[in-house]
Design a protein around this motif. Structure first.
Motif, PDB file in Angstrom:
ATOM      1  N   LYS A  49       0.700  -1.294   0.042  1.00 38.12           N
ATOM      2  CA  LYS A  49       0.126   0.089   0.082  1.00 38.12           C
ATOM      3  C   LYS A  49       0.876   1.088  -0.015  1.00 38.12           C
ATOM      4  O   LYS A  49       0.652   2.136  -0.651  1.00 38.12           O
ATOM      5  CB  LYS A  49      -0.892   0.150   1.114  1.00 38.12           C
ATOM      6  CG  LYS A  49      -2.066  -0.804   1.024  1.00 38.12           C
ATOM      7  CD  LYS A  49      -3.328  -0.443   0.124  1.00 38.12           C
ATOM      8  CE  LYS A  49      -4.170  -1.248   0.287  1.00 38.12           C
ATOM      9  NZ  LYS A  49      -5.176  -1.025  -0.938  1.00 38.12           N
ATOM     10  N   GLU A  50       1.898   1.349   0.730  1.00 38.68           N
ATOM     11  CA  GLU A  50       2.814   2.476   0.852  1.00 38.68           C
ATOM     12  C   GLU A  50       3.757   2.583  -0.507  1.00 38.68           C
ATOM     13  O   GLU A  50       3.811   3.544  -1.108  1.00 38.68           O
ATOM     14  CB  GLU A  50       3.813   2.208   1.872  1.00 38.68           C
ATOM     15  CG  GLU A  50       3.041   2.202   3.266  1.00 38.68           C
ATOM     16  CD  GLU A  50       4.050   1.673   4.764  1.00 38.68           C
ATOM     17  OE1 GLU A  50       3.733   2.520   5.566  1.00 38.68           O
ATOM     18  OE2 GLU A  50       4.789   0.992   4.204  1.00 38.68           O
ATOM     19  N   VAL A  51       4.159   1.341  -1.086  1.00 35.99           N
ATOM     20  CA  VAL A  51       4.733   1.403  -2.405  1.00 35.99           C
ATOM     21  C   VAL A  51       3.518   1.980  -3.518  1.00 35.99           C
ATOM     22  O   VAL A  51       4.268   2.702  -4.252  1.00 35.99           O
ATOM     23  CB  VAL A  51       5.195  -0.012  -2.755  1.00 35.99           C
ATOM     24  CG1 VAL A  51       5.711   0.145  -4.391  1.00 35.99           C
ATOM     25  CG2 VAL A  51       6.372  -0.460  -1.740  1.00 35.99           C
ATOM     26  N   GLU A  52       2.444   1.669  -3.334  1.00 29.83           N
ATOM     27  CA  GLU A  52       1.460   2.134  -4.168  1.00 29.83           C
ATOM     28  C   GLU A  52       1.297   3.564  -4.232  1.00 29.83           C
ATOM     29  O   GLU A  52       1.508   4.291  -5.223  1.00 29.83           O
ATOM     30  CB  GLU A  52       0.038   1.594  -3.832  1.00 29.83           C
ATOM     31  CG  GLU A  52      -1.077   1.883  -4.620  1.00 29.83           C
ATOM     32  CD  GLU A  52      -2.484   1.136  -4.464  1.00 29.83           C
ATOM     33  OE1 GLU A  52      -3.293   1.814  -4.635  1.00 29.83           O
ATOM     34  OE2 GLU A  52      -2.270   0.142  -3.673  1.00 29.83           O
ATOM     35  N   ILE A  55       4.725   5.129  -5.634  1.00 29.83           N
ATOM     36  CA  ILE A  55       4.995   5.211  -7.200  1.00 29.83           C
ATOM     37  C   ILE A  55       3.674   5.893  -7.981  1.00 29.83           C
ATOM     38  O   ILE A  55       3.864   5.915  -9.136  1.00 29.83           O
ATOM     39  CB  ILE A  55       4.956   3.608  -7.373  1.00 29.83           C
ATOM     40  CG1 ILE A  55       5.838   3.175  -8.749  1.00 29.83           C
ATOM     41  CG2 ILE A  55       3.684   2.779  -7.623  1.00 29.83           C
ATOM     42  CD1 ILE A  55       6.122   1.987  -9.073  1.00 29.83           C
ATOM     43  N   GLN A  56       2.638   6.127  -7.469  1.00 24.64           N
ATOM     44  CA  GLN A  56       1.782   6.756  -8.194  1.00 24.64           C
ATOM     45  C   GLN A  56       1.945   7.817  -8.756  1.00 24.64           C
ATOM     46  O   GLN A  56       1.550   7.842 -10.180  1.00 24.64           O
ATOM     47  CB  GLN A  56       0.431   7.157  -7.219  1.00 24.64           C
ATOM     48  CG  GLN A  56      -0.736   7.589  -7.838  1.00 24.64           C
ATOM     49  CD  GLN A  56      -1.887   7.826  -6.832  1.00 24.64           C
ATOM     50  OE1 GLN A  56      -1.828   7.726  -5.520  1.00 24.64           O
ATOM     51  NE2 GLN A  56      -2.898   8.417  -7.314  1.00 24.64           N
ATOM     52  N   PRO A  57       3.015   8.878  -8.637  1.00 28.56           N
ATOM     53  CA  PRO A  57       3.336   9.976  -9.538  1.00 28.56           C
ATOM     54  C   PRO A  57       3.976   9.473 -10.947  1.00 28.56           C
ATOM     55  O   PRO A  57       3.766  10.128 -11.797  1.00 28.56           O
ATOM     56  CB  PRO A  57       4.137  10.825  -8.789  1.00 28.56           C
ATOM     57  CG  PRO A  57       3.827  10.568  -7.388  1.00 28.56           C
ATOM     58  CD  PRO A  57       3.431   9.209  -7.382  1.00 28.56           C
ATOM     59  N   PHE A  58       4.657   8.112 -10.986  1.00 30.10           N
ATOM     60  CA  PHE A  58       5.192   7.828 -12.258  1.00 30.10           C
ATOM     61  C   PHE A  58       4.195   6.877 -13.194  1.00 30.10           C
ATOM     62  O   PHE A  58       4.576   6.656 -14.322  1.00 30.10           O
ATOM     63  CB  PHE A  58       6.086   6.632 -11.595  1.00 30.10           C
ATOM     64  CG  PHE A  58       7.303   7.324 -10.883  1.00 30.10           C
ATOM     65  CD1 PHE A  58       8.294   7.906 -11.587  1.00 30.10           C
ATOM     66  CD2 PHE A  58       7.479   7.445  -9.270  1.00 30.10           C
ATOM     67  CE1 PHE A  58       9.485   8.425 -10.828  1.00 30.10           C
ATOM     68  CE2 PHE A  58       8.265   8.209  -8.710  1.00 30.10           C
ATOM     69  CZ  PHE A  58       9.293   8.721  -9.410  1.00 30.10           C
ATOM     70  N   LEU A  59       3.150   6.581 -12.672  1.00 32.35           N
ATOM     71  CA  LEU A  59       2.114   5.711 -13.255  1.00 32.35           C
ATOM     72  C   LEU A  59       1.049   6.418 -14.215  1.00 32.35           C
ATOM     73  O   LEU A  59       0.398   7.277 -13.582  1.00 32.35           O
ATOM     74  CB  LEU A  59       1.569   4.485 -12.496  1.00 32.35           C
ATOM     75  CG  LEU A  59       2.761   3.567 -11.760  1.00 32.35           C
ATOM     76  CD1 LEU A  59       1.904   2.640 -10.730  1.00 32.35           C
ATOM     77  CD2 LEU A  59       3.658   2.861 -12.779  1.00 32.35           C
ATOM     78  N   LYS A  60       0.585   5.686 -15.167  1.00 29.48           N
ATOM     79  CA  LYS A  60      -0.637   6.005 -15.695  1.00 29.48           C
ATOM     80  C   LYS A  60      -1.756   5.478 -15.105  1.00 29.48           C
ATOM     81  O   LYS A  60      -2.889   5.999 -14.807  1.00 29.48           O
ATOM     82  CB  LYS A  60      -0.684   5.736 -17.262  1.00 29.48           C
ATOM     83  CG  LYS A  60       0.467   6.516 -18.084  1.00 29.48           C
ATOM     84  CD  LYS A  60       0.407   5.701 -19.582  1.00 29.48           C
ATOM     85  CE  LYS A  60       1.552   6.281 -20.377  1.00 29.48           C
ATOM     86  NZ  LYS A  60       1.837   5.719 -21.709  1.00 29.48           N
ATOM     87  N   LYS A  61      -1.770   4.067 -14.832  1.00 30.64           N
ATOM     88  CA  LYS A  61      -2.632   3.481 -14.046  1.00 30.64           C
ATOM     89  C   LYS A  61      -2.130   2.565 -13.092  1.00 30.64           C
ATOM     90  O   LYS A  61      -1.255   1.571 -13.163  1.00 30.64           O
ATOM     91  CB  LYS A  61      -3.369   2.294 -15.187  1.00 30.64           C
ATOM     92  CG  LYS A  61      -3.940   2.941 -16.390  1.00 30.64           C
ATOM     93  CD  LYS A  61      -4.617   1.981 -17.236  1.00 30.64           C
ATOM     94  CE  LYS A  61      -5.483   2.519 -18.265  1.00 30.64           C
ATOM     95  NZ  LYS A  61      -5.986   1.707 -19.389  1.00 30.64           N
ATOM     96  N   LYS A  63      -3.904   0.671 -10.647  1.00 29.11           N
ATOM     97  CA  LYS A  63      -4.536  -0.679 -10.494  1.00 29.11           C
ATOM     98  C   LYS A  63      -3.625  -1.632 -11.077  1.00 29.11           C
ATOM     99  O   LYS A  63      -3.750  -2.891 -10.696  1.00 29.11           O
ATOM    100  CB  LYS A  63      -5.982  -0.501 -10.737  1.00 29.11           C
ATOM    101  CG  LYS A  63      -6.572   0.179  -9.758  1.00 29.11           C
ATOM    102  CD  LYS A  63      -8.143   0.216  -9.917  1.00 29.11           C
ATOM    103  CE  LYS A  63      -9.069   1.020  -8.999  1.00 29.11           C
ATOM    104  NZ  LYS A  63     -10.528   0.991  -9.183  1.00 29.11           N
ATOM    105  N   SER A  64      -3.381  -1.422 -12.426  1.00 33.63           N
ATOM    106  CA  SER A  64      -2.733  -2.510 -13.372  1.00 33.63           C
ATOM    107  C   SER A  64      -1.581  -2.872 -12.606  1.00 33.63           C
ATOM    108  O   SER A  64      -0.986  -4.088 -12.649  1.00 33.63           O
ATOM    109  CB  SER A  64      -2.688  -2.136 -14.633  1.00 33.63           C
ATOM    110  OG  SER A  64      -1.607  -1.019 -14.869  1.00 33.63           O
ATOM    111  N   PHE A  65      -0.731  -2.027 -11.984  1.00 35.76           N
ATOM    112  CA  PHE A  65       0.628  -2.124 -11.434  1.00 35.76           C
ATOM    113  C   PHE A  65       0.426  -3.185 -10.203  1.00 35.76           C
ATOM    114  O   PHE A  65       1.298  -3.958 -10.192  1.00 35.76           O
ATOM    115  CB  PHE A  65       1.399  -0.823 -11.124  1.00 35.76           C
ATOM    116  CG  PHE A  65       2.372  -1.007 -10.200  1.00 35.76           C
ATOM    117  CD1 PHE A  65       3.646  -1.671 -10.633  1.00 35.76           C
ATOM    118  CD2 PHE A  65       2.132  -0.894  -8.764  1.00 35.76           C
ATOM    119  CE1 PHE A  65       4.816  -1.741  -9.706  1.00 35.76           C
ATOM    120  CE2 PHE A  65       3.449  -0.929  -7.673  1.00 35.76           C
ATOM    121  CZ  PHE A  65       4.649  -1.470  -8.204  1.00 35.76           C
TER     122      PHE A  65
END
Length: 344
Positions: A49-52, A55-61, A63-65
């Motif tokens: 959850k913390e990694v999520e 890493i969120q600012p780097f990702l388009k999606k 949930k898929s990650f």
């Protein structure tokens, strides 16, 4: 519609559905999902959850990650560290990178600090370990003793330079590597030069710390080192003002600002008072640069025994062979200080 056509129709629909599912799975795993490049810092003991969140600012999606991460058992294999995220990475590449623990090393640097508190603060800005854990490691008496130091000499183990570390290095690991770097620094050539001067490694570092504080000019350091060695060999007191400042700060606190050493200061009762005590103080008054250490190991040969700050070349010194010559230089300097309004 006959039965055969119905079967073909159902079969076709199932194939299309399977194709859609396969396409979605493929996209989740292999479609580029990072929208920017940069460094991702994952602290020790992080959860998925913390990694999520990190890493969120780097990702388009996101949930898929997370879905791919779960399929590859990443939540149970999270490795802390600093990772470089490239733009256009897919989830499979990203999870593989994070699972591998192949983080990007950092270049950690520190200059000549004069206390462990300041060193801890400087290092904690660059790695995960906080200043409290670092300070605790620096003052660990068992480690200090095993490494061949004591509480007054151990600060000399930390040679100011730039080193390669991993961001998630613990305080203990940092300290252990610094000891290895110290032993690497003291190669056969430097040890040989120290022996030729009849000085131990700790004595070299201690004298180098005085040279360091005495002059900011690298070109002067071998001259200053030679001067103090002339005094040391002839059993003269070193009479180094930086040691008086160090002693005053030990008593009054590190926040004390001293721009001018007064005559009354020279009587301070301290083993670091090199006006009252013959020989070197019990340990370094700061972490000397490599240039200062090498200046002591490669001193200039001359007959200077005295030095005074120059009033014509600010930042430099006037060197003297005799006391009468030095007194003239010192009188000029004291007069200049008074004119500048420097009373302390």
């Amino acid at each position: 519609m006959n039965f055969k056509k119905l079967i073909l129709l159902i079969g076709g629909i199932l194939i299309i559905i399977a194709g859609i599912f396969a396409f979605n799975f493929y996209n989740k795993i292999y479609k580029p999902n990072t929208k920017q490049e940069g460094y991702l810092y994952i602290p020790t003991s992080s959860t998925i959850k913390e990694v999520e969140i990190l890493i969120q600012p780097f990702l388009k999606k996101v949930k898929s990650f997370v879905w791919v991460a779960v399929q590859k058992n990443y939540p149970n294999t999270i490795k802390p560290g600093k990772y470089f995220i490239s733009e256009g990475m897919n989830n499979n590449e990203l999870v593989n990178l994070l699972r591998s623990g192949k983080q990007t090393p950092i270049k950690l640097s520190f200059n000549n600090q004069d206390s462990f508190q300041k060193l801890a603060g400087r290092i904690s800005e660059q790695i995960e370990a906080d200043s409290i854990s670092l300070l605790k490691a620096f003052t660990d008496t068992e480690f200090i003793s095993k490494a061949g130091f004591n509480s007054k000499t151990s600060i000399g183990m930390y040679i100011p330079n730039t080193y390669q570390f991993y961001w998630n290095t613990s305080a203990k690991k940092f300290q252990e590597k610094m000891l290895k770097e110290y032993n690497r620094f003291w190669n056969e050539n430097r040890i040989k030069k120290a022996k030729k001067l009849n000085l131990s490694k700790n004595q070299v570092i201690t004298l180098a710390s005085i040279v360091q504080k005495e002059t900011a000019l690298v070109k002067e350091r071998s001259i200053v080192a030679g001067l103090y060695l002339n005094r040391f060999k002839n059993k003269w007191p070193l009479q180094a003002d930086p040691t008086i400042i160090f002693a005053l700060k030990q008593q009054a606190g590190d926040d004390l600002v001293i721009k001018r050493v007064l005559t009354k200061d020279l009587s301070i009762d301290s083993p670091y008072n090199t006006y009252k005590n013959i020989g070197l103080p019990p340990g370094p008054i700061a972490m000397p640069d490599i240039s200062s250490i090498d200046a002591v190991l490669n001193p200039a040969k001359h007959e200077y025994y005295y030095m005074c700050a120059s009033i014509t070349s600010i930042g430099q010194h006037e060197f003297a062979k005799t006391l009468s010559q030095h007194n003239r230089n010192a009188a000029k300097y004291q007069k200049w200080l008074s004119k500048q309004g420097v009373n302390r």
